[in-house]
Design a protein around this motif. Structure first.
Motif, PDB file in Angstrom:
ATOM      1  N   ARG A  19      -0.587  -0.404  -4.418  1.00  0.00           N
ATOM      2  CA  ARG A  19      -2.028  -0.145  -4.273  1.00  0.00           C
ATOM      3  C   ARG A  19      -2.198   1.220  -3.623  1.00  0.00           C
ATOM      4  NH1 ARG A  19      -3.791  -5.856  -1.940  1.00  0.00           N
ATOM      5  NH2 ARG A  19      -2.471  -7.088  -3.287  1.00  0.00           N
ATOM      6  N   THR A  20      -3.096   1.992  -4.139  1.00  0.00           N
ATOM      7  CA  THR A  20      -3.369   3.258  -3.492  1.00  0.00           C
ATOM      8  C   THR A  20      -4.644   3.893  -4.009  1.00  0.00           C
ATOM      9  OG1 THR A  20      -2.528   5.461  -2.976  1.00  0.00           O
ATOM     10  CG2 THR A  20      -1.935   4.587  -5.127  1.00  0.00           C
ATOM     11  N   HIS A  21      -5.244   4.719  -3.138  1.00  0.00           N
ATOM     12  CA  HIS A  21      -6.424   5.446  -3.614  1.00  0.00           C
ATOM     13  C   HIS A  21      -5.994   6.715  -4.359  1.00  0.00           C
ATOM     14  CE1 HIS A  21      -5.628   7.401   0.244  1.00  0.00           C
ATOM     15  NE2 HIS A  21      -6.325   8.427  -0.191  1.00  0.00           N
ATOM     16  N   LEU A  57      -5.491  -4.110  15.030  1.00  0.00           N
ATOM     17  CA  LEU A  57      -5.857  -3.676  13.678  1.00  0.00           C
ATOM     18  C   LEU A  57      -6.389  -2.247  13.727  1.00  0.00           C
ATOM     19  CD1 LEU A  57      -5.701  -5.075  10.969  1.00  0.00           C
ATOM     20  CD2 LEU A  57      -8.084  -5.764  11.229  1.00  0.00           C
ATOM     21  N   PHE A  96      -2.860   5.016   9.753  1.00  0.00           N
ATOM     22  CA  PHE A  96      -3.137   5.480   8.375  1.00  0.00           C
ATOM     23  C   PHE A  96      -3.818   6.849   8.386  1.00  0.00           C
ATOM     24  CE2 PHE A  96      -2.783   0.902   7.213  1.00  0.00           C
ATOM     25  CZ  PHE A  96      -1.696   1.061   6.368  1.00  0.00           C
ATOM     26  N   PHE A 154      -5.148   1.240  11.696  1.00  0.00           N
ATOM     27  CA  PHE A 154      -5.933   2.183  10.886  1.00  0.00           C
ATOM     28  C   PHE A 154      -5.851   3.616  11.436  1.00  0.00           C
ATOM     29  CE2 PHE A 154      -7.486  -1.838   9.282  1.00  0.00           C
ATOM     30  CZ  PHE A 154      -7.365  -1.587   7.927  1.00  0.00           C
ATOM     31  N   HIS A 197       0.887  -1.170   0.000  1.00  0.00           N
ATOM     32  CA  HIS A 197       0.000   0.000   0.000  1.00  0.00           C
ATOM     33  C   HIS A 197       0.925   1.220   0.000  1.00  0.00           C
ATOM     34  CE1 HIS A 197      -3.680  -2.238   1.036  1.00  0.00           C
ATOM     35  NE2 HIS A 197      -2.876  -3.006   1.762  1.00  0.00           N
ATOM     36  N   LEU A 198       0.669   2.165  -0.878  1.00  0.00           N
ATOM     37  CA  LEU A 198       1.567   3.320  -0.979  1.00  0.00           C
ATOM     38  C   LEU A 198       1.819   3.960   0.388  1.00  0.00           C
ATOM     39  CD1 LEU A 198       3.184   5.305  -2.749  1.00  0.00           C
ATOM     40  CD2 LEU A 198       1.113   6.665  -2.924  1.00  0.00           C
ATOM     41  N   ASN A 199       0.751   4.353   1.048  1.00  0.00           N
ATOM     42  CA  ASN A 199       0.938   5.044   2.332  1.00  0.00           C
ATOM     43  C   ASN A 199       1.313   4.103   3.476  1.00  0.00           C
ATOM     44  OD1 ASN A 199       0.699   7.807   1.720  1.00  0.00           O
ATOM     45  ND2 ASN A 199      -1.490   7.527   1.390  1.00  0.00           N
ATOM     46  N   GLY A 200       1.366   2.833   3.190  1.00  0.00           N
ATOM     47  CA  GLY A 200       1.858   1.881   4.190  1.00  0.00           C
ATOM     48  C   GLY A 200       3.319   1.568   3.946  1.00  0.00           C
ATOM     49  N   HIS A 202      -4.163 -10.901   3.080  1.00  0.00           N
ATOM     50  CA  HIS A 202      -4.148 -11.430   4.462  1.00  0.00           C
ATOM     51  C   HIS A 202      -4.919 -12.742   4.640  1.00  0.00           C
ATOM     52  CE1 HIS A 202      -2.051  -7.805   5.490  1.00  0.00           C
ATOM     53  NE2 HIS A 202      -3.009  -7.110   4.897  1.00  0.00           N
ATOM     54  N   SER A 230      -9.757  -2.686   0.074  1.00  0.00           N
ATOM     55  CA  SER A 230      -9.064  -2.650   1.361  1.00  0.00           C
ATOM     56  C   SER A 230      -9.775  -1.706   2.312  1.00  0.00           C
ATOM     57  CB  SER A 230      -7.599  -2.247   1.157  1.00  0.00           C
ATOM     58  OG  SER A 230      -7.516  -1.088   0.357  1.00  0.00           O
ATOM     59  N   HIS A 269      -2.419  10.005   6.418  1.00  0.00           N
ATOM     60  CA  HIS A 269      -3.233  10.744   5.434  1.00  0.00           C
ATOM     61  C   HIS A 269      -3.264  12.244   5.727  1.00  0.00           C
ATOM     62  CE1 HIS A 269      -5.456   6.843   4.137  1.00  0.00           C
ATOM     63  NE2 HIS A 269      -4.356   7.031   3.470  1.00  0.00           N
ATOM     64  N   ASP A 319     -11.703   1.899  -0.835  1.00  0.00           N
ATOM     65  CA  ASP A 319     -11.738   1.834   0.632  1.00  0.00           C
ATOM     66  C   ASP A 319     -13.151   1.467   1.060  1.00  0.00           C
ATOM     67  OD1 ASP A 319     -11.832   2.374   3.390  1.00  0.00           O
ATOM     68  OD2 ASP A 319     -10.230   3.865   3.196  1.00  0.00           O
ATOM     69  N   GLU A 344      -9.919 -10.764   7.291  1.00  0.00           N
ATOM     70  CA  GLU A 344      -8.864 -10.157   8.122  1.00  0.00           C
ATOM     71  C   GLU A 344      -9.257 -10.142   9.582  1.00  0.00           C
ATOM     72  OE1 GLU A 344      -6.144  -6.745   7.080  1.00  0.00           O
ATOM     73  OE2 GLU A 344      -7.896  -6.367   5.843  1.00  0.00           O
ATOM     74  N   HIS A 347      -8.895  -7.781   0.082  1.00  0.00           N
ATOM     75  CA  HIS A 347      -8.606  -8.067   1.489  1.00  0.00           C
ATOM     76  C   HIS A 347      -9.842  -8.779   2.029  1.00  0.00           C
ATOM     77  CE1 HIS A 347      -5.498  -5.142   0.856  1.00  0.00           C
ATOM     78  NE2 HIS A 347      -5.008  -5.362   2.043  1.00  0.00           N
TER      79      HIS A 347
HETATM   80  C1  LIG Z   1      -3.416  -4.154   7.830  1.00  0.00           C
HETATM   81  N1  LIG Z   1      -4.126  -4.621   6.700  1.00  0.00           N
HETATM   82  C2  LIG Z   1      -4.873  -3.827   5.885  1.00  0.00           C
HETATM   83  N2  LIG Z   1      -6.147  -4.198   5.637  1.00  0.00           N
HETATM   84  C3  LIG Z   1      -6.956  -3.451   4.866  1.00  0.00           C
HETATM   85  N3  LIG Z   1      -6.573  -2.301   4.287  1.00  0.00           N
HETATM   86  C4  LIG Z   1      -5.321  -1.889   4.491  1.00  0.00           C
HETATM   87  C5  LIG Z   1      -4.404  -2.631   5.285  1.00  0.00           C
HETATM   88  N4  LIG Z   1      -3.224  -1.979   5.295  1.00  0.00           N
HETATM   89  C6  LIG Z   1      -3.421  -0.860   4.525  1.00  0.00           C
HETATM   90  N5  LIG Z   1      -4.677  -0.800   4.067  1.00  0.00           N
HETATM   91  C7  LIG Z   1      -5.311   0.256   3.223  1.00  0.00           C
HETATM   92  O1  LIG Z   1      -4.307   1.029   2.584  1.00  0.00           O
HETATM   93  C8  LIG Z   1      -4.499   2.420   2.866  1.00  0.00           C
HETATM   94  C9  LIG Z   1      -3.156   3.143   2.859  1.00  0.00           C
HETATM   95  O2  LIG Z   1      -2.678   3.258   1.550  1.00  0.00           O
HETATM   96  P1  LIG Z   1      -3.144   4.434   0.545  1.00  0.00           P
HETATM   97  O3  LIG Z   1      -3.456   5.637   1.404  1.00  0.00           O
HETATM   98  O4  LIG Z   1      -4.351   3.969  -0.222  1.00  0.00           O
HETATM   99  O5  LIG Z   1      -1.942   4.645  -0.333  1.00  0.00           O
HETATM  100  C10 LIG Z   1      -5.169   2.402   4.236  1.00  0.00           C
HETATM  101  O6  LIG Z   1      -5.858   3.609   4.513  1.00  0.00           O
HETATM  102  C11 LIG Z   1      -6.116   1.210   4.105  1.00  0.00           C
HETATM  103  O7  LIG Z   1      -7.294   1.596   3.415  1.00  0.00           O
END
Ligand SMILES: CNc1ncnc2c1ncn2[C@@H]1O[C@H](COP(=O)(O)O)[C@@H](O)[C@H]1O
Length: 249
Positions: free
Chosen positions: A99-101, A57, A64, A61, A20-23, A211, A159, A68, A127, A190, A187
């Motif tokens: 992956r990203t929004h 979990l 995140f 979030f 995930h980009l922001n992850g 997951h 996700s 954001h 999302d 989870e 996803h």
């Molecule tokens: C822990 N397992 C997970 N399960 C579900 N969604 C997840 C996730 N980890 C990350 N995201 C999803 O990725 C977004 C961040 O990337 P972007 O802002 O889109 O780049 C999170 O806000 C969440 O919607």
């Protein structure tokens, strides 16, 4: 200091299929973002989960949400995306699915990754918390990108907080997505007590599972769920290796 093994593993060519980009924002990039926005009073401990640290979990979030706040302008998104891609490349990743929004913005910019030795593709993220209408809009956008991005956008990622909403409300968006040729990375399972939803989503079927932690009957899933994953040969990303040894990416 890097050991010989560290160097070996860094140089080994790799594929990353669940980022995930922001992850994926590094400590250094986060530092730049935090310095850019001192008024937010954000500290590093609010934006990262350290190795060995356990978080629920829900706490993930929350992280995140903080990220954001830090990544909220075109300039931030581009800086983060460039840094993430360069860091994956420096780590020996040769093929990256991100992956990203924020896909809409990034797609055209990264069609040509000329200076970096890495092939980057995007999955447009839906999302769960935004519900079926936004999901359908996102699918339409993703379809446009699929047709116009010369293969850079390859799929759709479902996700977001798995305790929010129900997959049945998103089913028509996901079916549309599949029918127009987007690969589906979903996803699912989870959290426990999502058996019905997982059954529905596995019938699509997805091309990848994110997951899938609670698919197995021993943790509240069912034989039918496990059967579906195994018979359809669906790869699972970032799960526990115990139950699905042959499917984990
Ligand atoms: C822990 N397992 C997970 N399960 C579900 N969604 C997840 C996730 N980890 C990350 N995201 C999803 O990725 C977004 C961040 O990337 P972007 O802002 O889109 O780049 C999170 O806000 C969440 O919607």
């Amino acid at each position: 200091m890097d050991t010989e093994a560290d160097l070996f593993y860094r140089q080994l060519p790799k594929v990353e299929l669940h980022a995930h980009l922001n992850g994926s924002v590094s400590f250094e990039t986060m530092e730049t973002l935090i310095k850019r926005k001192p008024h937010l009073n954000i500290e590093h401990s609010m934006t990262a989960i350290r190795r060995g640290q356990r978080r629920s979990l829900d706490e993930c979030f929350q992280v995140f949400k903080v990220i954001h706040q830090l990544v909220d302008s075109e300039e931030d998104i581009l800086m983060v995306a460039k840094a993430v891609i360069q860091e994956f490349a420096a780590d020996g990743v040769k093929y990256l699915e991100l992956r990203t929004h924020f896909c809409f913005l990034l797609t055209f910019i990264f069609c040509k990754q000329e200076e970096v030795d890495i092939d980057v593709r995007f999955l447009v993220a839906v999302d769960r918390r935004h519900g079926p209408v936004v999901a359908m809009e996102t699918v339409k956008l993703a379809e446009d990108f699929l047709l116009s991005s010369d293969g850079v956008v390859v799929g759709l990622d479902l996700s977001g907080d798995p305790t929010v909403g129900h997959g049945k409300d998103l089913l028509s968006a996901l079916e549309k997505s599949k029918n127009c040729g987007l690969k589906l990375a979903l996803h699912l399972s989870e959290v426990p007590s999502r058996r019905d939803e997982s059954e529905l989503l596995l019938n699509l079927p997805p091309d990848r599972i994110g997951h899938g932690t609670f698919l197995h009957p021993e943790v509240g899933g069912s034989d039918s769920l496990v059967d579906k994953v195994c018979k359809q040969n669906i790869p699972i990303g970032k799960s526990f290796p115990l139950y699905f040894q042959n499917y984990i990416l």
